[in-house]
Enzyme design. Structure first.
Site, PDB file in Angstrom:
ATOM      1  N   HIS A 126      -5.773  -0.597   4.936  1.00  0.00           N
ATOM      2  CA  HIS A 126      -5.216   0.225   3.856  1.00  0.00           C
ATOM      3  C   HIS A 126      -6.210   0.388   2.689  1.00  0.00           C
ATOM      4  O   HIS A 126      -6.542   1.502   2.291  1.00  0.00           O
ATOM      5  CB  HIS A 126      -3.903  -0.416   3.384  1.00  0.00           C
ATOM      6  N   ARG A 139      -4.236   6.451  -8.862  1.00  0.00           N
ATOM      7  CA  ARG A 139      -2.937   5.987  -8.339  1.00  0.00           C
ATOM      8  C   ARG A 139      -2.331   4.917  -9.223  1.00  0.00           C
ATOM      9  O   ARG A 139      -3.035   4.239  -9.972  1.00  0.00           O
ATOM     10  CB  ARG A 139      -3.113   5.458  -6.914  1.00  0.00           C
TER      11      ARG A 139
HETATM   12  C1  HEM Z   1      -5.939   6.640  -3.092  1.00  0.00           C
HETATM   13  C2  HEM Z   1      -6.339   5.667  -2.281  1.00  0.00           C
HETATM   14  C3  HEM Z   1      -5.558   4.394  -2.142  1.00  0.00           C
HETATM   15  C4  HEM Z   1      -6.026   3.171  -2.451  1.00  0.00           C
HETATM   16  C5  HEM Z   1      -7.408   2.819  -2.951  1.00  0.00           C
HETATM   17  C6  HEM Z   1      -4.937   2.237  -2.206  1.00  0.00           C
HETATM   18  C7  HEM Z   1      -5.022   0.885  -2.418  1.00  0.00           C
HETATM   19  C8  HEM Z   1      -3.960   0.016  -2.341  1.00  0.00           C
HETATM   20  C9  HEM Z   1      -4.042  -1.389  -2.602  1.00  0.00           C
HETATM   21  C10 HEM Z   1      -5.307  -2.135  -3.003  1.00  0.00           C
HETATM   22  C11 HEM Z   1      -2.807  -1.899  -2.459  1.00  0.00           C
HETATM   23  C12 HEM Z   1      -2.404  -3.361  -2.538  1.00  0.00           C
HETATM   24  C13 HEM Z   1      -2.139  -3.834  -3.911  1.00  0.00           C
HETATM   25  C14 HEM Z   1      -1.834  -5.323  -3.820  1.00  0.00           C
HETATM   26  O1  HEM Z   1      -2.788  -6.105  -3.578  1.00  0.00           O
HETATM   27  O2  HEM Z   1      -0.657  -5.705  -3.972  1.00  0.00           O
HETATM   28  C15 HEM Z   1      -1.924  -0.810  -2.106  1.00  0.00           C
HETATM   29  C16 HEM Z   1      -0.586  -0.947  -1.888  1.00  0.00           C
HETATM   30  C17 HEM Z   1       0.218   0.082  -1.468  1.00  0.00           C
HETATM   31  N1  HEM Z   1      -0.146   1.384  -1.236  1.00  0.00           N
HETATM   32 FE1  HEM Z   1      -2.002   2.132  -1.383  1.00  0.00          FE
HETATM   33  N2  HEM Z   1      -3.847   2.923  -1.754  1.00  0.00           N
HETATM   34  C18 HEM Z   1      -4.180   4.241  -1.695  1.00  0.00           C
HETATM   35  C19 HEM Z   1      -3.375   5.254  -1.265  1.00  0.00           C
HETATM   36  C20 HEM Z   1      -2.072   5.114  -0.845  1.00  0.00           C
HETATM   37  C21 HEM Z   1      -1.260   6.179  -0.324  1.00  0.00           C
HETATM   38  C22 HEM Z   1      -1.695   7.636  -0.140  1.00  0.00           C
HETATM   39  C23 HEM Z   1      -0.038   5.657  -0.060  1.00  0.00           C
HETATM   40  C24 HEM Z   1       1.105   6.415   0.510  1.00  0.00           C
HETATM   41  C25 HEM Z   1       2.178   6.667  -0.117  1.00  0.00           C
HETATM   42  C26 HEM Z   1      -0.071   4.256  -0.448  1.00  0.00           C
HETATM   43  C27 HEM Z   1       0.995   3.389  -0.420  1.00  0.00           C
HETATM   44  C28 HEM Z   1       0.950   2.070  -0.796  1.00  0.00           C
HETATM   45  C29 HEM Z   1       2.096   1.187  -0.772  1.00  0.00           C
HETATM   46  C30 HEM Z   1       3.510   1.527  -0.362  1.00  0.00           C
HETATM   47  C31 HEM Z   1       1.632  -0.052  -1.193  1.00  0.00           C
HETATM   48  C32 HEM Z   1       2.442  -1.339  -1.313  1.00  0.00           C
HETATM   49  C33 HEM Z   1       2.335  -2.085  -0.012  1.00  0.00           C
HETATM   50  C34 HEM Z   1       3.090  -3.383  -0.003  1.00  0.00           C
HETATM   51  O3  HEM Z   1       3.030  -4.127  -0.995  1.00  0.00           O
HETATM   52  O4  HEM Z   1       3.759  -3.660   1.011  1.00  0.00           O
HETATM   53  N3  HEM Z   1      -1.326   3.966  -0.884  1.00  0.00           N
HETATM   54  N4  HEM Z   1      -2.666   0.342  -2.035  1.00  0.00           N
END
Ligand code: HEM
Length: 196
Positions: A126, A139
């Site tokens: 991810h 974001r």
């Molecule tokens: C733009 C680029 C993106 C980056 C760099 C990114 C990065 C991340 C990171 C680092 C986390 C984890 C945060 C933690 O450590 O708790 C995260 C969580 C999450 N992201 Fe992304 N993300 C991106 C795009 C997206 C997209 C397009 C979606 C779709 C809707 C998404 C949905 C989520 C969700 C739902 C979580 C929570 C997951 C969980 O805690 O179970 N992300 N993202």
């Protein structure tokens, strides 16, 4: 402790209120998985509690709430790479936005922290995938599970980008939706917006 400290509002709380007013015009609400959300004209992103829908909010009005939080899954190295590449919300040229509320399965929440990290990054990449789309996509992640009220989604994901970066945003979504992590997504609605 003074009483005000016990009742002070949470500064990490954000409300997304859809209705007749708001800084963002809703262009499309696309159901991805599970029940969708009612149509509305505009969306307001409010810092704090939005309050109940008023007379002028229109029939379709709905409000979703979530809080920003500490990270759960990133390593120190990933955190450093994210910090170096990402840009913040509110960029002048980023006139497009997406609000994608997501609910994950009971099975996901039954996993341990270690198992969730393994699905999230070792199996699904991810953060690795997302990093390729920075800084174009800004974001902010909001968590909903630990609020005092039962919320329909677990996460409210919010993204801002320039109109010309929307195709890249769609590719990013397509990549993420193919991953093992998304097998745990049981409700997802894709809301696209334009500022002004
Ligand atoms: C733009 C680029 C993106 C980056 C760099 C990114 C990065 C991340 C990171 C680092 C986390 C984890 C945060 C933690 O450590 O708790 C995260 C969580 C999450 N992201 Fe992304 N993300 C991106 C795009 C997206 C997209 C397009 C979606 C779709 C809707 C998404 C949905 C989520 C969700 C739902 C979580 C929570 C997951 C969980 O805690 O179970 N992300 N993202």
């Amino acid at each position: 402790m003074p009483e005000s400290a016990l009742t002070a509002p949470n500064p990490r709380l954000f409300s997304f209120r859809a209705g007749a007013e708001g800084a963002w015009r809703i262009r499309a609400i696309t159901p991805v998985r599970g029940d969708t959300l009612p149509p509305a004209d505009r969306l307001d992103l409010i810092s704090g509690e939005a309050g109940p829908a008023g007379e002028g909010d229109g029939l379709g009005a709905w409000t979703l709430r979530g809080v920003t939080s500490n990270e759960r899954y990133v390593t120190n190295d990933e955190k450093r790479k994210l910090a170096a590449a990402q840009e913040g919300l509110g960029r002048e040229a980023a006139t497009c936005a997406a609000l994608i509320p997501i609910k994950k399965s009971a099975a996901w929440w039954g996993l341990t922290q270690e198992q969730r990290r393994a699905v999230f990054e070792e199996q699904s990449r991810h953060t690795h995938i997302g990093l390729h789309y920075l800084p174009a996509i800004a974001r902010r992640l909001h968590h909903c599970r630990d609020l005092a009220t039962a919320e329909p989604f677990d996460f409210l994901t919010w993204f801002e980008f320039r109109p010309e970066d929307e195709p890249a945003f769609d590719r990013l979504l397509a990549e993420l939706r193919k991953t093992p992590e998304w097998a745990h997504v049981e409700r997802e609605t894709d809301i696209r917006l334009i500022r002004g």
